[in-house]
Motif scaffolding. Structure first.
Motif, short mmCIF file in Angstrom:
data_model
loop_
_atom_site.label_atom_id
_atom_site.label_comp_id
_atom_site.label_asym_id
_atom_site.label_seq_id
_atom_site.Cartn_x
_atom_site.Cartn_y
_atom_site.Cartn_z
N GLY A 189 20.42 19.30 24.90
CA GLY A 189 21.60 19.93 24.33
C GLY A 189 21.41 21.30 23.72
N TYR A 190 20.35 22.00 24.07
CA TYR A 190 20.15 23.35 23.52
C TYR A 190 21.21 24.31 24.06
CZ TYR A 190 15.64 22.09 21.47
OH TYR A 190 14.66 21.51 20.71
N ALA A 191 21.62 25.24 23.23
CA ALA A 191 22.72 26.15 23.59
C ALA A 191 22.25 27.39 24.35
CB ALA A 191 23.48 26.58 22.33
N ASP A 192 20.93 27.67 24.36
CA ASP A 192 20.45 28.92 24.95
C ASP A 192 20.15 28.79 26.44
OD1 ASP A 192 18.33 27.21 24.52
OD2 ASP A 192 16.89 28.79 24.00
N VAL A 193 20.98 27.99 27.14
CA VAL A 193 20.87 27.85 28.59
C VAL A 193 22.25 28.18 29.16
CG1 VAL A 193 20.34 26.31 30.52
CG2 VAL A 193 19.15 26.02 28.33
N SER A 194 22.30 29.02 30.19
CA SER A 194 23.59 29.42 30.76
C SER A 194 24.30 28.24 31.40
CB SER A 194 23.40 30.52 31.80
OG SER A 194 22.82 29.99 32.98
N GLN A 195 25.64 28.34 31.49
CA GLN A 195 26.43 27.26 32.09
C GLN A 195 26.05 27.06 33.56
OE1 GLN A 195 27.76 25.20 29.52
NE2 GLN A 195 29.00 24.83 31.32
N LYS A 196 25.76 28.16 34.27
CA LYS A 196 25.39 28.06 35.69
C LYS A 196 24.09 27.27 35.85
CE LYS A 196 24.60 30.88 39.81
NZ LYS A 196 24.52 32.26 40.35
N THR A 197 23.10 27.59 35.00
CA THR A 197 21.82 26.89 35.03
C THR A 197 22.00 25.42 34.65
OG1 THR A 197 20.60 28.91 34.52
CG2 THR A 197 19.49 26.81 34.06
N ARG A 198 22.77 25.20 33.57
CA ARG A 198 23.02 23.84 33.09
C ARG A 198 23.66 22.99 34.19
NH1 ARG A 198 23.43 22.08 27.89
NH2 ARG A 198 23.42 24.25 27.18
N ARG A 199 24.67 23.58 34.86
CA ARG A 199 25.38 22.83 35.89
C ARG A 199 24.46 22.49 37.06
NH1 ARG A 199 28.18 19.37 35.90
NH2 ARG A 199 29.39 20.43 34.30
N LYS A 200 23.61 23.44 37.49
CA LYS A 200 22.70 23.18 38.61
C LYS A 200 21.72 22.07 38.28
CE LYS A 200 19.57 25.40 41.90
NZ LYS A 200 18.92 26.65 42.35
N ILE A 201 21.20 22.10 37.05
CA ILE A 201 20.22 21.08 36.64
C ILE A 201 20.89 19.70 36.55
CG2 ILE A 201 18.85 20.30 34.66
CD1 ILE A 201 18.07 23.27 34.25
N LEU A 202 22.08 19.64 35.97
CA LEU A 202 22.78 18.36 35.83
C LEU A 202 23.18 17.80 37.19
CD1 LEU A 202 25.00 19.06 32.70
CD2 LEU A 202 23.03 17.55 32.82
N ASP A 203 23.65 18.68 38.09
CA ASP A 203 24.03 18.22 39.43
C ASP A 203 22.82 17.69 40.18
OD1 ASP A 203 26.64 18.88 38.99
OD2 ASP A 203 26.60 20.77 40.09
N THR A 204 21.69 18.39 40.06
CA THR A 204 20.46 17.94 40.73
C THR A 204 19.98 16.62 40.15
OG1 THR A 204 19.84 20.25 41.13
CG2 THR A 204 18.09 18.59 41.30
N ALA A 205 20.07 16.48 38.82
CA ALA A 205 19.67 15.24 38.16
C ALA A 205 20.49 14.07 38.67
CB ALA A 205 19.81 15.38 36.65
N GLU A 206 21.79 14.31 38.85
CA GLU A 206 22.68 13.26 39.35
C GLU A 206 22.31 12.89 40.78
OE1 GLU A 206 27.48 12.22 39.54
OE2 GLU A 206 26.81 14.27 39.14
N GLN A 207 22.03 13.89 41.60
CA GLN A 207 21.65 13.64 43.00
C GLN A 207 20.36 12.84 43.10
OE1 GLN A 207 21.39 17.54 44.77
NE2 GLN A 207 23.54 18.02 44.34
#
Length: 334
Positions: A24-42
């Protein structure tokens, strides 16, 4: 077992960046966060909830408060669309959902006490009951909340453009030549009052006097039965309306039942427009013309708003979702 190192390798980001996203750190961009979360789900990655709780001081749990008086419960068509949109966003960001009730452990308590015992990070309130004192207690607390179909000065809110949707329904009936346009209202609910407001505004702007005889309140829980009773009252008018705008599709279904039981037809004798575009609206005979609200978008936006409040400590926000008129077969020109 999938680890953060697998996700780092797949995405090209460092394990530290991946760890920051799940913690939950805030110093990560939304684009990066979304890519990581989508990959984690996959990849089927399951973060350690206990470890995240210790690191972030959060439970990663969102409370769902849904008090639905008609008896339909989670089968209510509004709830189904909203919760699906909400759940998809919330779970993609690592949150679990938990239903909130007044009672816990067999003892009488309030929503706020339940939230504190369970340690939820925030609450989404679907179809809130402003008359409930336990609900008011929750609103006065510091727990982040987002309310659907309600107004608030202290909590975030999101709702459909009920006024505009109602105006479009009335304007459509007017364009078909109808002047005796009745309204079956949604009672003392936020949506019901806004839809009544839209009906009255449209009638005034079109220069058609709103006949008090043609305005009948259904119940605030929008049941088929209350729609039927309201329509029966309209059928007793000296001059029966040629068209009815109902504040909800269930109310419209009840109105159609009453019309048929009196030997009349839809749209042959009376045209009907509903509001919501529930799943069965297109399967009715005739298929129901209605105002569609995007319940999935309401839910997903609500999740974004609530999680932003939880993670950023943001103040209350307000959002309104546009609607559209869906023309089917329940209206005719006169």
């Amino acid at each position: 077992m999938v680890t953060i190192y697998d996700i780092a390798e797949k995405t090209g980001f460092s394990p530290t960046t991946v760890s920051k996203v799940f913690n939950g750190y805030a110093d990560v961009s939304q684009k990066t966060r979304r890519k990581i979360l989508d990959t984690a789900e996959q990849l089927g990655y399951l973060p350690n909830a206990h470890a995240r709780s210790l690191t972030t001081k959060r439970s990663w749990t969102i409370g769902v408060l849904f008090v639905e008086p008609s008896g339909a419960g989670i089968l209510h068509p509004y709830f189904a669309g909203v919760i699906e949109g909400f759940k998809r966003v919330a779970t993609s960001k690592g949150y679990d959902l938990m239903f909130i009730s007044k009672d816990i452990g067999g003892k009488k308590s309030g929503y706020l006490e339940h939230c504190k015992i369970r340690g939820v990070d925030g609450v989404v309130v679907i179809l809130p009951d402003y008359r409930d004192p336990y609900y008011a207690e929750l609103l006065e607390s510091s727990i982040p909340c987002v309310l659907l179909d309600q107004e608030s000065v202290s909590k975030s809110t999101i709702y459909s453009d009920n006024v505009e949707g109602s105006k479009r329904a009335v304007e459509y009936l007017y364009a078909l030549g109808h002047r005796r346009i009745a309204h079956i209202g949604g009672g003392q609910s936020f949506a019901g009052e806004k839809r009544m407001q839209g009906y009255l505004q449209a009638m005034k702007e079109l220069g058609v006097p709103a006949n008090p005889e043609y305005i009948i309140q259904g119940s605030y829980d929008y049941t088929v039965e209350s729609g039927k009773h309201a329509m029966e009252e309209l059928l007793r008018c000296k001059q029966v309306p040629t068209a009815v705008f109902a504040a909800g599709d269930n109310l419209a279904v009840g109105a159609m039942m009453a019309i048929r039981e009196h030997g009349l037809s839809v749209p042959g004798d009376i045209s009907i427009v509903g509001f919501d575009d529930i799943e069965m609206a297109k399967f009715l005979t005739p298929a129901l013309t209605t105002v569609r609200q995007n319940t999935y978008l309401l839910g997903s936006r609500a999740a974004d708003m609530l999680i932003y409040s939880i993670e950023e400590g943001a103040s209350s926000q307000s959002d309104m979702i546009s609607v559209e008129l869906v023309v089917r077969d329940s209206c005719r020109p006169i």
